[in-house]
Structure formats: C-alpha cells, structure tokens
Design a protein around this motif. Structure first.
Motif, mmCIF file in Angstrom:
data_model
loop_
_atom_site.group_PDB
_atom_site.id
_atom_site.type_symbol
_atom_site.label_atom_id
_atom_site.label_comp_id
_atom_site.label_asym_id
_atom_site.label_seq_id
_atom_site.Cartn_x
_atom_site.Cartn_y
_atom_site.Cartn_z
ATOM 1 N N GLY A 61 113.065 -13.527 49.163
ATOM 2 C CA GLY A 61 113.948 -13.116 48.076
ATOM 3 C C GLY A 61 113.326 -13.156 46.701
ATOM 4 N N LYS A 62 112.031 -13.495 46.608
ATOM 5 C CA LYS A 62 111.369 -13.597 45.303
ATOM 6 C C LYS A 62 111.428 -12.278 44.529
ATOM 7 N N SER A 63 110.985 -11.209 45.184
ATOM 8 C CA SER A 63 110.935 -9.906 44.511
ATOM 9 C C SER A 63 112.322 -9.432 44.101
ATOM 10 N N THR A 64 113.317 -9.680 44.945
ATOM 11 C CA THR A 64 114.676 -9.260 44.612
ATOM 12 C C THR A 64 115.184 -10.005 43.386
ATOM 13 N N MET A 65 114.885 -11.285 43.286
ATOM 14 C CA MET A 65 115.286 -12.069 42.100
ATOM 15 C C MET A 65 114.665 -11.475 40.836
ATOM 16 N N ILE A 66 113.380 -11.144 40.915
ATOM 17 C CA ILE A 66 112.691 -10.589 39.744
ATOM 18 C C ILE A 66 113.260 -9.219 39.384
ATOM 19 N N LYS A 67 113.533 -8.403 40.408
ATOM 20 C CA LYS A 67 114.089 -7.072 40.149
ATOM 21 C C LYS A 67 115.475 -7.159 39.518
ATOM 22 N N ILE A 68 116.268 -8.122 39.931
ATOM 23 C CA ILE A 68 117.589 -8.301 39.330
ATOM 24 C C ILE A 68 117.455 -8.753 37.881
ATOM 25 N N LEU A 69 116.572 -9.701 37.631
ATOM 26 C CA LEU A 69 116.360 -10.184 36.273
ATOM 27 C C LEU A 69 115.923 -9.065 35.343
ATOM 28 N N THR A 70 115.014 -8.208 35.816
ATOM 29 C CA THR A 70 114.429 -7.188 34.938
ATOM 30 C C THR A 70 115.152 -5.848 34.984
ATOM 31 N N GLY A 71 116.295 -5.780 35.673
ATOM 32 C CA GLY A 71 117.122 -4.583 35.607
ATOM 33 C C GLY A 71 116.764 -3.474 36.573
#
Length: 511
Positions: free
Chosen positions: A44-54
């Motif tokens: 879930g690391k990449s998904t967290m970053i993608k959510i944070l950065t829009g």
C-alpha cells in the motif's frame, strides 16, 4: 515531538474495483524528519503516496498538512502547496535541456521574456549540491541514468518544498552517488524540510531515517524509531512472520538427486546496482528457491538468465556450457522457459484465446510455410488442458475471462509444451486463491519429480520452505545464503535477509 507533525494521514481507505487496497492506513511525518516508508509488493506504499499527491482520491480518512485539512486534486496542486515527489522511474522530458527540466513549471522571466541566464545559473547551483558540474544547456537524454536521476532530485529541491517524497531514489545510482544523495537529505533535514524515504534496502534506512512506518496488506502495522528496531524486526514485520511462529516449518522432503545434471550454474553475476554478485545453481529434478526482499535482485537475475537483460559481469553455464543469450529466443532454444512475475502485462495476451495463448511459444514449430498445423495444435492444447486441469468453457474462450489460477496454468502449459529442461518461475502464485496455489505448487513438484529443473522465486517463505530442495537468499543483489535439507527454515531465511550473512548450509545445520 514538541510541535504538531507536518503531515498526518489518518484512517485512509481506498478501493480499486471493489478490492480494498488500503484499510485505515496511517502515516505521520514530523517537521524536519526523514521518515522511512517500507513494505513488500502490494503493501500500500504507492497508493498512500498517490493519495497524498492527488493522483488518486481516497475513499475514507483525512489528511492534514501543516495543520490544515487538505485534499489535493492533482500532483500540480500538491506541488504548489509544498510537496515534491521524486519517482523511481525518471519522470522528465529527455529531449529538453537540463535547465528546462529543472525549471519546468517555474520558469524565470525578465521583461516578459525567459531569463535563461538566471535559470542556467540556478540549475548549475542546484546540481553543484550533488557535486555535479555539467553543461546544463545539453539535452537531458545525453547524460547517463544516474545523472538524470540527480537532475530529477535537483528539480524537486528547486521547488522549495516543505516535504520531499523520494521513491526508491537510489535505484539508478552508484555507491558514491548514493552517499552524495544522503548528504543532500541531511542538508534538507537541517533546513527543516521533511523527507519520506521509500526504499527496500535496509542499510539505507538506517543511514538516513529517523523513524519508519511499515505497511503490510494495505495496513500500517508498525511505526517506530529506527534506533529501536533491529534489521530482523524490520524483515519479520514486513513479512508478517514472527521467528517463533516460523521455527516449526518443515521443508520439502523431496527426492531430488544431489548428483543430478547441473542444468544451470550462475557465478558472480552482476548488472548495475540490482544484481551485484549472484551465485546459484539448479540441477535436474530439483526445485531451487530464490528468496529475498523486494529489490534484492531476484527477478533481474531470472531475466538475465533468460536473455531479457544483458549482464555486465559474471558467468552463466547451461548444462556445463557457457551461455550468453542475446535474446530470450536463444534461451528458449536451449530448453529454458520463463513465467514472469507480471502475468497480466508480460504473460497473457488478454484478447487471445486459451488455445492461442497456450501455443504462443510453440507456433514456429507448428507452422510449415507459414501455415499452422491446426490439428496438431488442437491435440497439444487438449492434452495440456487435461493434464493441468485448466478450467475453461473451451480452448477458444478468451484467456482474460479465466480466473487468475487458470491463467497461470495456461502460462505454465505454454512452456511445458516446449518440453523444457529448466523452468524459471517468478512469483507463480501471486494474486491467485489458496486452492489454485496448492494446485500449481503440486504441479511444480510433479514436474520436478519427472526431471524438470525449477528455479522458484517467491515472496512467501512458507511456499519456499515447503517446495524447495535448496534455497538461495539474495540481499541487495548478492547471494548471502544457501540452505539445503533440514537447514531450510523460515528463521534462517529471514536472518539472511536481515543481516546479509553468508550462512551456508553447513553453518545453518549446526548453528
């Protein structure tokens, strides 16, 4: 921490096509903190970053940045608010100059015209922080990958970001350049800038990170100070395997002949930073497991053996003869098959039928003067559908309509109908249900019993210990352990992953 964190992501949920990718996940980063974010594939690391950065929108939870509730609509909005991201895959414009790439989106102007002198000066100054002195007027594509990665980092720093996200930033860098990057990270920290550092290399985490968040299966499972965690703690938490729980696992009691013909020998194999010094061998009738954390070089090693990647050093021998395959077709002719990790994009052809997918590699042998012998093709397809128990409406059904387990069986059949001597399997059970996993692993054991050599790459330790006659463990691109017989145990594998010690089978058996 005396003051509130710069970033706080709380109870984040995310679904993709009805499948939950994040479940009440959290991430908190302090001001001026270097924070590690780690986990295996699918954690879930990449998904967290993608959510944070829009890039994607969350389905639940909240994000606070600098004390304010935020929900960025795009990466550009996140960047404008002080969040810069450096991706593992270089995301720049190769045919534009270094200066244009660094200043893209924030070009300097003077009297309505671009101020090239100021921008060139800024680009040089930013790169000087990395000890890089190049002609910033030249196209980015004229420089090597490491320099391009440094340009990407310089661009992110140039935005005066308050939070810099670095996703595997060292993947394209040499050791000396990694040290320069670490010094820049320390400079950012000293200036009060926060950094999220995503890496699979444990030593890098200890070198620069203050704290770490560990994710597994879409959840945040541990947050701790780096000084309070051993490397073994990191590995066991990422894998979800406590040493005490794993100690009782039994290895495969197979009948592989230790004196069987050596089908594959790999010595001192090297390719960039992903593969540094790999040794392994596979004998006829043997299942050899290849273990290691994500980024350890497992998949790249298999791709080099199969001729999909070109090694920089080392030797590969197939049946005792030196082999340097120029392309996969050469490996196939030598009796090697390869099921890649990404079934969807590198394995199946979704719009083609089961019949077409199964015989794809065999087509040159089925055709005469460009005409396929359809009767022989049907006979082969029917035989392997029956042998592997492939569940499909008919051989003409599109493969995309099959379950993941049945798709994987078709890919296995694709290589088995070539009558290979050696089969390279990269995560053959990923993304399929428990029943299908057991079927496929049982089939692999049957094939080995019939004399096929198998190199089995898997992230699941239980799968490796219960299927393998021997296991080689990779860490940071190097072979650090070889285990066989009773020495095969999950604690021994995790210890090698964590500490990189060359625990050979004699040591493991008596240690």
């Amino acid at each position: 921490m005396g003051q509130p964190p710069l970033l706080s992501m709380r109870d984040i949920d995310k679904y993709f096509a009805g499948v939950q990718a994040l479940a009440r996940a959290s991430l908190e980063v302090g001001r001026g903190e270097v924070h590690g974010l780690i986990g295996q594939n699918g954690a879930g690391k990449s998904t967290m970053i993608k959510i944070l950065t829009g890039y994607v929108h969350r389905d639940g939870g909240e994000i606070l940045f600098d004390g304010n509730l935020v929900s960025f609509a795009s990466p550009q909005e996140a960047q404008a608010n002080g969040i810069a991201t450096i991706y593992q895959e270089i995301n720049l414009v190769p045919y534009r100059s270094v200066t244009e790439n660094i200043c893209l989106g924030r070009e300097r102007r003077r009297m309505g015209l671009l101020d090239w002198r100021a921008m060139h000066r800024e680009a040089k100054e930013l790169l000087a922080r990395f000890g890089i002195a190049i002609d910033v007027r030249r196209p980015l594509s004229s420089f090597n990958t490491a320099t391009q990665q440094m340009v990407a980092i310089a661009r992110a720093i140039g935005f005066d970001a308050r939070l810099v996200i670095m996703d595997e930033p060292t993947s394209s860098l040499h050791d000396q350049e990694v040290e320069v990057l670490f010094e820049v990270i320390r400079q950012l920290k000293a200036a009060g800038v926060s950094v999220i550092f995503v890496s699979h290399k444990l030593d890098e985490l200890y070198a620069v990170c203050d704290r770490v968040t560990i994710m597994r299966d879409g959840r945040t499972v541990k947050v701790a100070d780096m000084r309070d965690l051993t490397k073994l703690d990191l590995v066991t938490t990422m894998l979800g395997r406590a040493v005490a729980q794993a100690a009782g696992r039994q290895a495969r009691t197979g009948s592989a002949d230790a004196s069987g013909e050596k089908l594959l020998e790999v010595e001192h194999l090297a390719l960039g930073r992903r593969v540094r010094d790999v040794d392994l061998e596979v004998r006829a009738g043997e299942i050899v497991g290849l273990a290691g954390l994500l980024g350890s070089g497992r998949s790249e090693t298999a791709q080099v053996v199969f001729g999909a990647l070109k090694p920089e050093a080392g030797e590969i021998r197939v049946k005792g003869a030196p082999a340097a395959f120029a392309e996969p077709a050469d490996a196939i002719r030598a009796g090697i098959g390869f099921c890649s990790e990404d079934r969807k994009y590198e394995g199946i052809v979704p719009e083609m039928s089961v019949r077409e997918n199964l015989t794809l590699a065999l087509l040159p042998h089925l055709a005469k003067a460009g005409v396929v012998d359809e009767a022989r093709q049907r006979e082969i397809v029917d035989r392997f559908i029956a042998r592997l128990g492939i569940k499909c409406a008919s051989p003409e059904q599109k493969i995309r309509e099959l379950s993941g387990g049945n798709q994987q069986k078709v890919l296995l059949a694709r290589w088995l109908c070539m009558n290979p001597k050696l089969l390279l399997l990269d995560e053959p059970t990923r993304g399929i249900d428990v029943g299908a996993k057991a079927e496929i692993l049982g089939l692999v054991r049957e094939l080995a019993a019939e004399g096929l050599g198998v190199l089995l790459i898997s992230s699941e330790l239980e799968e490796l210990t219960q299927s393998s006659d021997r296991i080689f463990v990779l860490r940071d691109g190097r072979t650090v352990a070889e285990l066989a017989g009773e020495a095969i145990a999950e604690p021994a594998i995790m210890h090698a992953m964590a500490h990189g010690e060359a625990v050979r089978q004699e040591e493991a058996a008596h240690g």
